[in-house]
Design an enzyme around this catalytic site. Structure first.
Site, PDB file in Angstrom:
ATOM      1  N   SER A 190       0.831  -1.196   0.000  1.00  0.00           N
ATOM      2  CA  SER A 190       0.000   0.000   0.000  1.00  0.00           C
ATOM      3  C   SER A 190       0.875   1.259   0.000  1.00  0.00           C
ATOM      4  CB  SER A 190      -0.960  -0.044   1.195  1.00  0.00           C
ATOM      5  OG  SER A 190      -1.983   0.904   1.058  1.00  0.00           O
ATOM      6  N   ASP A 267     -10.086  -5.714  -3.443  1.00  0.00           N
ATOM      7  CA  ASP A 267      -9.527  -4.651  -2.607  1.00  0.00           C
ATOM      8  C   ASP A 267     -10.431  -3.419  -2.679  1.00  0.00           C
ATOM      9  OD1 ASP A 267      -7.983  -2.519  -1.573  1.00  0.00           O
ATOM     10  OD2 ASP A 267      -6.120  -3.472  -2.197  1.00  0.00           O
ATOM     11  N   HIS A 301      -7.280  -6.158   0.759  1.00  0.00           N
ATOM     12  CA  HIS A 301      -6.106  -5.318   1.030  1.00  0.00           C
ATOM     13  C   HIS A 301      -5.355  -5.758   2.289  1.00  0.00           C
ATOM     14  CE1 HIS A 301      -4.084  -1.519  -0.027  1.00  0.00           C
ATOM     15  NE2 HIS A 301      -3.999  -1.225   1.265  1.00  0.00           N
TER      16      HIS A 301
END
Length: 323
Positions: A190, A267, A301
């Protein structure tokens, strides 16, 4: 007393400042000062140590000169580190994380042990700097350093995660652990995937390989990035380009960089337009830079996603680090 300091102190106590010996004593005093500064800069405090797959997962704390605060990092030392030097793989975590998230949730240690890789996972920002507003939001300030060197007040004194990861941390690791300083790679998740990509793209040849899970690929075009880059770098968007992987890859000097990206199809931040991998892939394709992009059906995620594919990433880096 640190090793070697007693020698300096005995020499210092024997000095006098006669004409014949004044220069020698000055040199001794100067060397002692340098030694003390080095010891202070490089001093590590071990926070924890756990045996893991015949190696050790450790956490250390140190005083960062770059960030002007205490910082922690996790480091996995494989069994090979007991007998020889090892390549180093740096992991950068995402928003709100500390060094703990990766070392306790990703399950990378077995693969790192098998491939003989030291794995280092720093915290994601300075902490406890007493900056007004640093703890007000989860996506800016504490836990959200965004791997940039801030230029705006009040952040520019402490929020220098780019230089910390690129310069200070590797020097610290190489000075204290059995590393091969010429062989290192980087990956992240991320915000940390963004950090890994920009560090590799801004420093050609420094890292042998790069990979990312769900990276923020085009921060100039997403809300997370606009908030972070605007806050740390100011309103001039031309300055943001230096920390945007999609912009950086357009001027990358050659194609000798193999990139692996895993992205969960479910995600929520992908569908919200925060990650924008298509923009990065298009820029890489135009520059003929190879990217293996894997859209993983059903994954989100989280660290459950990371743990599922972490061995592939360790293997990807080992191929280059152990070549």
């Amino acid at each position: 007393m640190p090793p070697g300091m007693g020698v300096y102190i005995r020499l210092l106590s024997s000095c006098n400042f006669s004409m014949s010996q004044g220069l020698e004593c000055f040199i001794f005093r100067f060397n002692l000062l340098l030694f003390l500064l080095t010891v202070k800069t490089m001093a590590l405090k071990q926070v924890s140590s756990n045996k893991c797959f015949e190696g050790f997962q450790k956490v250390f704390e140190h005083d960062s000169t770059e960030l002007k605060c205490k910082m922690r990092f996790g480091i996995y030392l494989p069994p090979k580190a007991e007998t020889g030097k090892c390549p180093v793989l740096y992991w950068l975590s995402g928003l709100t994380c500390t060094e703990q998230n990766f070392i306790t949730k990703a399950g990378f240690q077995q693969a790192a042990a098998e491939h003989g890789l030291i794995v280092v996972a720093p915290d994601t920002s300075p902490r406890g700097c007493n900056i007004e507003g640093e703890d007000e939001s989860w996506d800016f300030g504490t836990g959200a350093g965004f791997y940039v060197d801030a230029t705006e007040d009040p952040w520019k004194t402490n929020y220098r995660m780019y230089s910390y990861v690129r310069d200070e941390l590797p020097k610290l690791i190489n000075a204290n652990f059995p590393t091969n300083p010429e062989r290192m790679s980087i990956f992240g998740h991320s915000m940390g995937g963004h950090g890994a990509l920009i560090l590799a793209l801004k420093n050609p040849g420094k890292y042998k390989s790069v990979s990312a899970f769900s990276p923020i690929c085009n921060p100039m075009q997403c809300q997370w990035g606009k908030k972070a880059l605007g806050g740390y770098l100011g309103s001039d968007v031309s300055k943001w380009e230096a920390y945007d992987a999609t912009q950086l890859v357009k001027s990358y000097p050659d194609s000798r960089l193999d990139i692996l990206i895993d992205q969960g199809k479910e995600d929520q931040f992908l569908s919200a337009g925060q990650l924008l991998p298509d923009n990065f892939i298009a820029a890489c394709t135009e520059r003929k830079i190879p990217v293996v992009f894997r859209l993983q059906q059903g994954y989100d995620h989280s660290y459950f996603f990371i743990a599922t594919f972490i061995n592939d990433h360790i293997k990807h880096h080992a191929k280059f680090l152990n070549a």
